[in-house]
Design a protein around this motif. Structure first.
Motif, PDB file in Angstrom:
ATOM      1  N   ILE A 215       0.851  -1.186   0.000  1.00  0.00           N
ATOM      2  CA  ILE A 215       0.000   0.000   0.000  1.00  0.00           C
ATOM      3  C   ILE A 215       0.891   1.241   0.000  1.00  0.00           C
ATOM      4  CG2 ILE A 215      -0.259   0.007   2.531  1.00  0.00           C
ATOM      5  CD1 ILE A 215      -3.194   0.967   2.008  1.00  0.00           C
ATOM      6  N   TYR A 216       0.517   2.226  -0.823  1.00  0.00           N
ATOM      7  CA  TYR A 216       1.342   3.414  -1.030  1.00  0.00           C
ATOM      8  C   TYR A 216       0.575   4.683  -0.656  1.00  0.00           C
ATOM      9  CZ  TYR A 216       3.918   0.274  -4.231  1.00  0.00           C
ATOM     10  OH  TYR A 216       4.605  -0.769  -4.796  1.00  0.00           O
ATOM     11  N   LEU A 217       1.294   5.621  -0.056  1.00  0.00           N
ATOM     12  CA  LEU A 217       0.821   6.996   0.085  1.00  0.00           C
ATOM     13  C   LEU A 217       1.758   7.846  -0.763  1.00  0.00           C
ATOM     14  CD1 LEU A 217       0.134   7.294   3.936  1.00  0.00           C
ATOM     15  CD2 LEU A 217      -1.512   6.838   2.111  1.00  0.00           C
ATOM     16  N   ASN A 218       1.249   8.351  -1.871  1.00  0.00           N
ATOM     17  CA  ASN A 218       2.077   9.087  -2.822  1.00  0.00           C
ATOM     18  C   ASN A 218       1.813  10.586  -2.752  1.00  0.00           C
ATOM     19  OD1 ASN A 218       3.124   6.643  -3.883  1.00  0.00           O
ATOM     20  ND2 ASN A 218       1.350   6.439  -5.237  1.00  0.00           N
ATOM     21  N   GLY A 219       2.850  11.363  -2.985  1.00  0.00           N
ATOM     22  CA  GLY A 219       2.678  12.793  -3.172  1.00  0.00           C
ATOM     23  C   GLY A 219       2.898  13.656  -1.945  1.00  0.00           C
ATOM     24  N   LYS A 220       3.045  14.932  -2.218  1.00  0.00           N
ATOM     25  CA  LYS A 220       3.360  15.939  -1.203  1.00  0.00           C
ATOM     26  C   LYS A 220       2.268  16.065  -0.149  1.00  0.00           C
ATOM     27  CE  LYS A 220       4.344  20.910  -0.832  1.00  0.00           C
ATOM     28  NZ  LYS A 220       4.553  22.164  -1.616  1.00  0.00           N
ATOM     29  N   ASN A 221       1.008  16.091  -0.575  1.00  0.00           N
ATOM     30  CA  ASN A 221      -0.088  16.300   0.378  1.00  0.00           C
ATOM     31  C   ASN A 221      -0.165  15.181   1.410  1.00  0.00           C
ATOM     32  OD1 ASN A 221      -0.813  18.689  -0.856  1.00  0.00           O
ATOM     33  ND2 ASN A 221      -2.396  17.758  -2.146  1.00  0.00           N
ATOM     34  N   ASN A 222       0.017  13.939   0.956  1.00  0.00           N
ATOM     35  CA  ASN A 222       0.001  12.814   1.893  1.00  0.00           C
ATOM     36  C   ASN A 222       1.133  12.914   2.904  1.00  0.00           C
ATOM     37  OD1 ASN A 222      -2.237  11.093   1.394  1.00  0.00           O
ATOM     38  ND2 ASN A 222      -1.260  10.272  -0.437  1.00  0.00           N
ATOM     39  N   LEU A 224       2.825  15.630   3.891  1.00  0.00           N
ATOM     40  CA  LEU A 224       2.615  16.750   4.812  1.00  0.00           C
ATOM     41  C   LEU A 224       1.560  16.414   5.861  1.00  0.00           C
ATOM     42  CD1 LEU A 224       2.734  19.813   2.373  1.00  0.00           C
ATOM     43  CD2 LEU A 224       4.487  19.080   4.008  1.00  0.00           C
ATOM     44  N   LYS A 225       0.522  15.706   5.440  1.00  0.00           N
ATOM     45  CA  LYS A 225      -0.517  15.285   6.386  1.00  0.00           C
ATOM     46  C   LYS A 225       0.056  14.283   7.386  1.00  0.00           C
ATOM     47  CE  LYS A 225      -4.603  14.927   4.741  1.00  0.00           C
ATOM     48  NZ  LYS A 225      -5.788  14.480   3.969  1.00  0.00           N
ATOM     49  N   TRP A 226       0.922  13.373   6.907  1.00  0.00           N
ATOM     50  CA  TRP A 226       1.557  12.386   7.791  1.00  0.00           C
ATOM     51  C   TRP A 226       2.446  13.088   8.817  1.00  0.00           C
ATOM     52  CZ3 TRP A 226       1.024   6.960   7.443  1.00  0.00           C
ATOM     53  CH2 TRP A 226       1.822   6.242   8.342  1.00  0.00           C
ATOM     54  N   ILE A 227       3.244  14.048   8.363  1.00  0.00           N
ATOM     55  CA  ILE A 227       4.124  14.793   9.265  1.00  0.00           C
ATOM     56  C   ILE A 227       3.311  15.505  10.344  1.00  0.00           C
ATOM     57  CG2 ILE A 227       5.720  16.753   9.418  1.00  0.00           C
ATOM     58  CD1 ILE A 227       6.602  16.021   6.528  1.00  0.00           C
ATOM     59  N   ASP A 228       2.200  16.093   9.949  1.00  0.00           N
ATOM     60  CA  ASP A 228       1.374  16.874  10.869  1.00  0.00           C
ATOM     61  C   ASP A 228       0.621  15.999  11.865  1.00  0.00           C
ATOM     62  OD1 ASP A 228       0.032  19.364  11.739  1.00  0.00           O
ATOM     63  OD2 ASP A 228      -1.748  18.416  10.875  1.00  0.00           O
ATOM     64  N   ARG A 229       0.115  14.852  11.425  1.00  0.00           N
ATOM     65  CA  ARG A 229      -0.770  14.051  12.269  1.00  0.00           C
ATOM     66  C   ARG A 229      -0.106  12.821  12.885  1.00  0.00           C
ATOM     67  NH1 ARG A 229      -6.479  14.004   8.804  1.00  0.00           N
ATOM     68  NH2 ARG A 229      -6.661  16.273   8.567  1.00  0.00           N
ATOM     69  N   VAL A 230       0.765  12.179  12.138  1.00  0.00           N
ATOM     70  CA  VAL A 230       1.383  10.929  12.604  1.00  0.00           C
ATOM     71  C   VAL A 230       2.794  11.183  13.118  1.00  0.00           C
ATOM     72  CG1 VAL A 230       2.047   8.578  11.972  1.00  0.00           C
ATOM     73  CG2 VAL A 230       0.000   9.611  10.944  1.00  0.00           C
ATOM     74  N   GLY A 231       3.629  11.749  12.270  1.00  0.00           N
ATOM     75  CA  GLY A 231       5.003  12.042  12.642  1.00  0.00           C
ATOM     76  C   GLY A 231       5.896  10.816  12.609  1.00  0.00           C
ATOM     77  N   PHE A 232       7.137  11.000  13.026  1.00  0.00           N
ATOM     78  CA  PHE A 232       8.127   9.923  13.051  1.00  0.00           C
ATOM     79  C   PHE A 232       8.879   9.968  14.380  1.00  0.00           C
ATOM     80  CE2 PHE A 232       7.717  11.466   8.688  1.00  0.00           C
ATOM     81  CZ  PHE A 232       7.359  10.311   8.009  1.00  0.00           C
TER      82      PHE A 232
END
Length: 254
Positions: A215-222, A224-232
């Motif tokens: 499963i892939y999350l492609n692109g800038k919007n995905n 940025l949303k991951w950084i904002d909500r999930v993070g690392f």
């Protein structure tokens, strides 16, 4: 969410070491569940003492790479906060392999019976636990962070002359059910994904073909949303993403 640990049996050694079990599903526990499902293992191993007594050793293991020492220390601290038990850190078979290990009947049963982490070989049967599915968005984000930090990959593809600018968050698993669960979770949390089931791949390590679900999350919007909500929590991903955020690209191998 309160957790029911009434079926969990603590050994005398667990009680002597004052091991504790979480009473609620928190963001920290959700992240650890993701970590163990991603690159961890619960194992039961029978043995015999020198006096001939039979026993079963309960192992909780998290695997990693020697370059990820900072992240592995983070996992050790997380485990200690949740269970009041230190994990042991040592090199494993292979030049760069490192493992964290703890022995506890109570913790293993808690992770299996309450948190729904399978015992022994889990690769083909893992799913997102129901306690995560029923929990808050914050717990779901934390679970995804733990799973991503241990078992996802992030790269930046070269789609234009500007270089490697196009982000791709990729997760590949033997378990079809896990990818189906990720589809539902991504949709619920507002991510746009694409998926590929039953992809035939040759595994060089075992010299055999396997079927993988991706499963892939492609692109800038995905991203940025991951950084904002999930993070690392894993610095190897923070480093890549930081490079991309600062300079607009991230080359392979960075």
């Amino acid at each position: 969410m309160r957790l029911n640990s009434s079926t969990v049996e603590m050994s005398p050694r667990d009680l002597g070491r004052k091991i504790t079990l979480p009473k609620k599903l928190t963001e920290q526990l959700s992240e650890l569940i993701g970590i163990i499902l991603g690159d961890g293992h619960l194992g039961l191993y029978p043995g015999i003492t020198k006096k001939g007594h039979r026993f079963v050793r309960s192992n909780i293991v998290v695997s990693g790479h020697s370059k990820e020492i900072k992240y592995l220390k983070y996992v050790m601290e997380l485990f200690k906060k949740l269970f009041n038990l230190e994990m042991v850190h040592r090199k494993d078979h292979g030049e760069n392999a490192v493992i964290l290990k703890a022995h506890s009947k109570g913790i293993l049963q808690f992770l299996n019976k309450v948190c729904e982490v399978p015992i022994n070989d889990k690769s083909g049967i893992i799913t997102i636990p129901s306690i995560i599915k029923k929990s808050t968005s914050k717990n779901k984000f934390s679970f995804l962070r733990g799973l991503c930090d241990t078992d996802f990959s992030i790269c930046f593809k070269k789609k234009t002359k500007k270089g490697h600018t196009y982000p791709v968050i990729k997760a590949a698993f033997k378990s079809k059910k896990l990818v189906e669960d990720l589809e539902k979770l991504y949709s619920e949390l507002g991510f746009k994904y694409c998926v590929l089931y039953n992809e035939r791949r040759y595994d060089k390590r075992y010299r055999e073909c396997k079927y993988i679900n991706t499963i892939y999350l492609n692109g800038k919007n995905n991203l940025l949303k991951w950084i904002d909500r999930v993070g690392f929590s894993n610095s190897k991903f923070k480093k890549k993403v930081g490079k991309w955020q600062k300079e607009g690209f991230c080359p392979p191998g960075y």
